[in-house]
Structures are given as structure tokens and as C-alpha cells.
Design an enzyme around this catalytic site. Sequence first.
Site, PDB file in Angstrom:
ATOM      1  N   LYS A  51      13.290  11.772  14.822  1.00 53.54           N
ATOM      2  CA  LYS A  51      14.202  11.820  13.700  1.00 53.54           C
ATOM      3  C   LYS A  51      14.949  13.250  13.883  1.00 53.54           C
ATOM      4  O   LYS A  51      16.261  12.974  13.505  1.00 53.54           O
ATOM      5  CB  LYS A  51      13.248  11.665  12.589  1.00 53.54           C
ATOM      6  CG  LYS A  51      13.982  12.100  11.182  1.00 53.54           C
ATOM      7  CD  LYS A  51      13.179  11.889  10.159  1.00 53.54           C
ATOM      8  CE  LYS A  51      12.082  12.922  10.046  1.00 53.54           C
ATOM      9  NZ  LYS A  51      12.385  14.066   9.089  1.00 53.54           N
ATOM     10  N   THR A  52      14.190  14.390  13.786  1.00 55.34           N
ATOM     11  CA  THR A  52      15.289  15.565  13.662  1.00 55.34           C
ATOM     12  C   THR A  52      16.243  15.766  14.917  1.00 55.34           C
ATOM     13  O   THR A  52      17.113  16.367  14.478  1.00 55.34           O
ATOM     14  CB  THR A  52      13.982  16.774  13.784  1.00 55.34           C
ATOM     15  OG1 THR A  52      12.963  16.619  12.851  1.00 55.34           O
ATOM     16  CG2 THR A  52      14.574  18.177  13.464  1.00 55.34           C
ATOM     17  N   ASP A 238      17.856  13.640   4.765  1.00 56.94           N
ATOM     18  CA  ASP A 238      16.638  13.613   5.548  1.00 56.94           C
ATOM     19  C   ASP A 238      15.569  12.990   4.437  1.00 56.94           C
ATOM     20  O   ASP A 238      15.765  13.227   2.985  1.00 56.94           O
ATOM     21  CB  ASP A 238      16.009  14.950   6.097  1.00 56.94           C
ATOM     22  CG  ASP A 238      14.997  14.898   7.284  1.00 56.94           C
ATOM     23  OD1 ASP A 238      14.642  13.717   7.497  1.00 56.94           O
ATOM     24  OD2 ASP A 238      14.500  15.936   7.591  1.00 56.94           O
ATOM     25  N   GLU A 239      14.555  12.452   5.016  1.00 58.14           N
ATOM     26  CA  GLU A 239      13.485  11.881   4.325  1.00 58.14           C
ATOM     27  C   GLU A 239      13.899  11.336   3.134  1.00 58.14           C
ATOM     28  O   GLU A 239      13.608  11.349   1.827  1.00 58.14           O
ATOM     29  CB  GLU A 239      12.569  12.998   4.017  1.00 58.14           C
ATOM     30  CG  GLU A 239      12.101  13.919   4.873  1.00 58.14           C
ATOM     31  CD  GLU A 239      10.738  13.183   5.905  1.00 58.14           C
ATOM     32  OE1 GLU A 239      10.601  11.957   5.447  1.00 58.14           O
ATOM     33  OE2 GLU A 239      10.341  13.847   6.592  1.00 58.14           O
ATOM     34  N   GLN A 269       6.754   5.336   5.243  1.00 60.18           N
ATOM     35  CA  GLN A 269       6.088   6.577   5.152  1.00 60.18           C
ATOM     36  C   GLN A 269       6.228   7.196   3.542  1.00 60.18           C
ATOM     37  O   GLN A 269       6.238   8.397   3.456  1.00 60.18           O
ATOM     38  CB  GLN A 269       6.398   7.539   6.242  1.00 60.18           C
ATOM     39  CG  GLN A 269       5.881   7.261   7.506  1.00 60.18           C
ATOM     40  CD  GLN A 269       6.068   8.497   8.460  1.00 60.18           C
ATOM     41  OE1 GLN A 269       5.611   9.526   8.477  1.00 60.18           O
ATOM     42  NE2 GLN A 269       7.121   8.323   9.234  1.00 60.18           N
ATOM     43  N   ARG A 615      -0.617  10.371  12.834  1.00 53.39           N
ATOM     44  CA  ARG A 615      -0.655  11.545  13.078  1.00 53.39           C
ATOM     45  C   ARG A 615      -1.261  11.914  14.295  1.00 53.39           C
ATOM     46  O   ARG A 615      -1.105  12.886  15.034  1.00 53.39           O
ATOM     47  CB  ARG A 615      -1.501  12.297  12.097  1.00 53.39           C
ATOM     48  CG  ARG A 615      -0.886  12.419  10.656  1.00 53.39           C
ATOM     49  CD  ARG A 615       0.459  12.811  10.420  1.00 53.39           C
ATOM     50  NE  ARG A 615       1.032  11.617  10.344  1.00 53.39           N
ATOM     51  CZ  ARG A 615       2.661  11.411  10.834  1.00 53.39           C
ATOM     52  NH1 ARG A 615       3.097  12.487  10.780  1.00 53.39           N
ATOM     53  NH2 ARG A 615       2.961  10.264  10.616  1.00 53.39           N
TER      54      ARG A 615
END
Length: 755
Positions: A51-52, A238-239, A269, A615
Site C-alpha cells: 500500500k505505501t 491513506d487508511e 482492517q 501480521r
Amino acid sequence: MADPFDLSEPPPATAAGPRFPYLESLNESQLQAVEALDGPVLVLAGAGTGKTRVLTTRLAHILVEGRAGPWEVLAVTFTNKAAAEMKERVAALLDRLVEGWWVGTFHALGARILRAHAEAVGLKPNFTILDADDQVRLVKQLSESYDLDEKRWPARLLAAHIQRWKDRGLGPDKVPDADGAAIAEGRLLPLYTEYQARLKVLNAADFGDLLLHCLTLFQGQPEILKRYQRQFRYLLVDEYQDTNVAQYLWLRLLAQQHRNICCVGDDDQSIYSWRGAEVENILRFEKDFPGARVIRLERNYRSTPHILAAASGLIAHNQGRLGKTLWTEAGEGDKVRVVGVWDGEAEARMTGDEIEALQAKKRPLNGIAVLVRAGFQTREFEERLITLGIPYRVIGGPRFYERQEIRDAIAYLRVIAQPDDDLAFERIVNWPKRGLGPATLQTLHKLGRAEGISLTAAGRRLVETDELKPQARGALSRLLDDFGRWRTLAGTVHHAELAAQVLDESGYTALWRDSKAADAPGRLDNLKEMVVALEDFDSLAAFLEHVSLIMENDDPTVSDKVNLMTLHGAKGLEFDTVFLAGWEEGLFPHPRTLDEGGTAGLEEERRLAYVGLTRARKNAIVSFAANRRIHGAWQSNAPSRFIDELPAANVDVRSEPGLYGGIPRGLRDGADAVAAFAPFVPVGGRRRRRAAAVIENATWQGTGRDDGGRFEVGKRVFHQKFGYGCIVAVDGGKLEIAFEKAGSKKVMASFVEAV
């Protein structure tokens, strides 16, 4: 290097790849997300899908393509750290610093706009931004004039309600009448109105105002809104799944002219509804922006296929989602392990043994995490890691015995065990508040120094004189009498029972029970867990010595440590090996979330489980305990429903979960799961041997236990924790038993014996 903004001679496209080198490392979906520069775009970025990289490369690409200058791009993040990282990555891609960015958090960008137009909302450009403590202090000052019961309606609770209204974009004039009437006997809404007026007098704004005032500005001053709509040709967010209503409205207003808004997030998420996040914001993106393009990033670069398949199979049970399936080209790897144990102590022991085995293989401890649903769960893992000499850190909070409420409780116990412990006495002499303020403490210190005696001894003398005011003298006398009584009880009652009594009679339990702070329930859970911990020691002195040794055990020079944290605290992190502890009904999904949120709450808990699984890079170990002490009471637990939702093909059962019919479908038949439990049954102790015997003799059929008719209504049975009782109802592998001493309990058939 050529100037990346000089597009007079753009790099030619070739058959080997894109014309810009920074695009060459992107996969097909990532490239689509970067190059989709026209119109609204929703990028559904699964865990570990890069994503980043997409966000930063898209920013760079907008500039290199000449679509906009840095000042014409608004990029919103949720943390200052993320904003700084975004700027650094873009600079690295372009090999130059970029000036004039509008990159930052919602609050930072809102403050920047607000300072430019402060007068339009009744402020001056140099207005002060209040922090949470300042906000509570101001609310408390105002609430005193409304004759509100401070214990029932503490200022922190009132401030939290005001903040929730602001998160929904509601100023005092927009709060629904029903909402205003439901809080603080209908007095909070006028208090909110007065609070906002007072902020303007102080030339101040709180964090909620930074966006709320912007909304007022945009809605009341169309020319100002048009200025920023023209300026920001591109918006990147973002997010997005974590945005609240005010943030959502702010973004929608700014995006109306060019409609070049790109929101990156993952509906699977969204786990912060308790902080005001609205998962509906991302779910309705296509309705808000007709013609929007949805791009799914599904190739995962973090986890193994089995971990991804298990996580995808679990989250597929949620109805409120847009849908995607993670995949990877990595090697197959190990299946997700499901490990059932007898109790929480055995769970911590198993986890510690596994970590030792990883250590022996030279695996770094930094790559290992233990994730729990509730903070109190870390205690048993901390105790075990300390026993094994394995360094650890608690992320997102202090270690168990360093938490404020635990230190306070231990201070009470220290004064009981050692009356001359001045440091402990000083910590709790006025906590909870008893009217023994600084003046009283100063008098105690003065006498103590003059006579060479402890504060407790000085207090005994002062209560017989007129040195203190009557109210303080009476409060101090009652406290000293309490300590005297508790010391007498220490010789007659068990120290765990004594601790519970001290916390109740001192008012310390009520302090947190009556608190409306968001973390108050967790603090109460921690206190109950501390009382449970006392039961493992022969005496109060032994417990206090143990705590002292623990507090000295943390070596700050050691950087390689196991990571302990809650599932909420783990979002955004990744580890080679992840232990997911306490997956059982009554703990995860959390009952409080189910009670308050219903189906929506359950789906958020499932998203939390999904976050935990994703994770893990290489290994994920899910564990549950058949018995657990929660809030000081033993409970027989069924495995979490989430375990049953894991796809059977991706799960390896290494324990006795088949005893409960709660393991993944397809794994319930046969006794392999039972036999596999043997390595994890601790040796020694009647309880352990009894558990091993029950497991060894078990047989299986269908989804429950075949007991050969041994367990039927009217049968007398024995349970290690609850003693003898008589079966009053049978439901597959579950029994309802009327115990002679413990009363009626629902327990699993596998942990009782016919007598």
C-alpha cells in the site's frame, strides 16, 4: 540526473517495461493504481500488498507527469510518522526534495487551513490548540455551574461525548434533540454551547474543532471552499477505512470540483469504531463518487499461502465488506496451528517453550509477537518469559506490573506488609482522594524528619493532636485504622482474598468502576488479574518479592526482545512468528463488543482476528484454553467461533480442540487431534495428570464427544475446579451440572469424570 519535472523529452516506452524507472518494480494491480490519475479511485489494499509503495509512487507520478504541482496535491495520513515517511519516499523516488507539499494528518492540514481563515469562524490566526487535558479541565470548570454529579458525570466523560459529536461533524446547533436529552440529564448540550463560546473567548480550539470549524467555514463561505477545490487537483487518502464522519465530509467537499480523489484502505482492517471510525465510509465510496474505479491489491508480499488462505476464509464470513482474496507467490510454508491447552498457565508455558525452540534455531526475538485481545492477558506470558529469562517488551503500554493501577494496588499491599514503607504510603495516602492533600503530607514529612520516624508512625501521632484540620485528621485516622485492620486480617485470610478486600474497602476498585474513562474497564480487568496472580504464591511477602525482582528484570541494553501487545496495537506491524492467544468464547470475540455492537460488533471482532493472522510472515499459532480465570473466577470455555471458521485445509491441529467440536470443519473426525495434544500437557500435579487421563481416554464421533452413555442427566460427576456435582442437562459435548459448592455451571464433558 535529469530533472524529473522536465517532461520536454519524456523517457520512451519500451517493450521491456514502463517508460519511468520507478514504475518497473510494481505489479500489475499496483501499476493500475498508480496510473489511474483521472477521476475517483478506491484502492482496496489488503494486508502486506504494498500500500505505501502505491501511495508514494502515485504521488511521484502525478508530479512527473505534470498533472499538478506539489501545492496542488493534498495527501492525508493518520499519523505524523506516516506523513514524514511519505515525503521521504517521494524524495527518494525523484532524487530531490519537494517543497510546498500539503502532506500531513487530518488535524495538521485542518489547522493549516483554519489559521488562514480563523477570523471567519471567530478566532485569531494565532489561536491555541488545546490538548485532551486542557479540554477536560475547561469542561470541568463549566460543568460545576450545571449542578452535575461529578461521580456520575465526570468531566472526562462529558468531554468524550463532545468529542464524539465533533467527530460526527455536529456543532451545538446540529446535535439532534434526542442525543442532547440522553446525556447528563439533558444539560450537556447547553454546556457544549457554552464550551464552544468559551473557546472563542480564549482564542482556542480543541482537536475536534480543527475539522469542525473547517466544515463550518466551507459550508458558510462558498468562495473559500471554491478556492481550495480549485487548488487541490488531486487528493490522496491513506487508511480510508479509519475515517470518521467529519473527516469524510471534509474530504467530500474538497473533492467535488476535480473529483481526482484516490482513497487507499482495507475494509477488512477497520477495527477502530470505538474511536469514531466508520467502516461505511469505504463501503459506500462508489455511491459517493459515481463512476469510481475500484482497484484491488491482492498480491501479498508478507505471508505464506496457508496463512493468507486461513485469514481469507475467516473474513469471508463477514457480510459488510467489498470482498477480495489475498494470494502470494511465496512457498507453501506451514499451516496455521491451532493449539488447545488446559488453562492460561499452560498456554503461557506452551508459548514460552515454542519461543525457546525458535531461539535455539537462532531466530531473532524481535521477529516474534504474542497478540492478545485484552491487556490483562499479558500477565501470564510476562511471568513465563521472565521465568525462562527471555527478554520482552510490551508495545502500546507498560509491562503488567508497571501499569498505574497495579503499582497503586501493590503500594497498598506493601504498606500492609511493611508499615514503614514511606514511598508506598505516600503514593496512596490520598488516592483515591480522601482530603489528605499536600499540606497534610508536608506536616507528616516534617514530623517524620524531626523524630526520625516513618510517615505511618508520624500519622499515628498526628491523629492524637490538633496539628491537622479536623477533616484531614479524621480521614488519616480512618486510613490508619484500615491498615491496622488489614494487617490483622493478613494472619487469618488468604493473601489473594485480602488483596481483593483491601481494594474494595479502600475505595480503589470503586474509583475505576465509577470512572467513565475509556480505559477504566481495562484497568479493572488488570486489578482482577493481579488478585489472580496472588493465588500462585505462598504468602504476600513472596508475591511482593517476586514483583520487586520483575521490576529489576528489564535490561534496557538488550534490543532483541519478544513483542507482547493487544491485537488493536498490532495493526500495521508484521513478525515472522505470531502467537494468537485466548481464542475462546467469552474472551474473543469480546462479550462487551457483542453486547454493545450486535452483528456489527461481531464483524469488527472478526476483522480484528483477520488483522492478527495477517501480521504473521511465516508462522501463526492460534491457542485457546479449556479453562481460564477471568476476573478472578474460573470459567470453562468453548473455543472461539472464529476457530470453527478457519478453513480446514489450512489448519494443523496440535491440541485437543476436537474435544469441543469447535475445531475447523473436516478436522473433527478421528483421534489424531487428541494424540497430538500429549506434548503440550504439563507434567506433574493432580490437575495436569487428570487432564491427560481424560484426553487419553477420549473417543470422537461427528461434532461432539461419544461418551458411551456415561454422561446423562442424574449422573454424579467430578470436576477438578468445581468439585462434585450432578448433571441436570446434556447438550452434545456440553453439560449443565449442579455442583455442591460452586452452584450451577455449564462445562465441557471432556473435563469431568463420572463417579
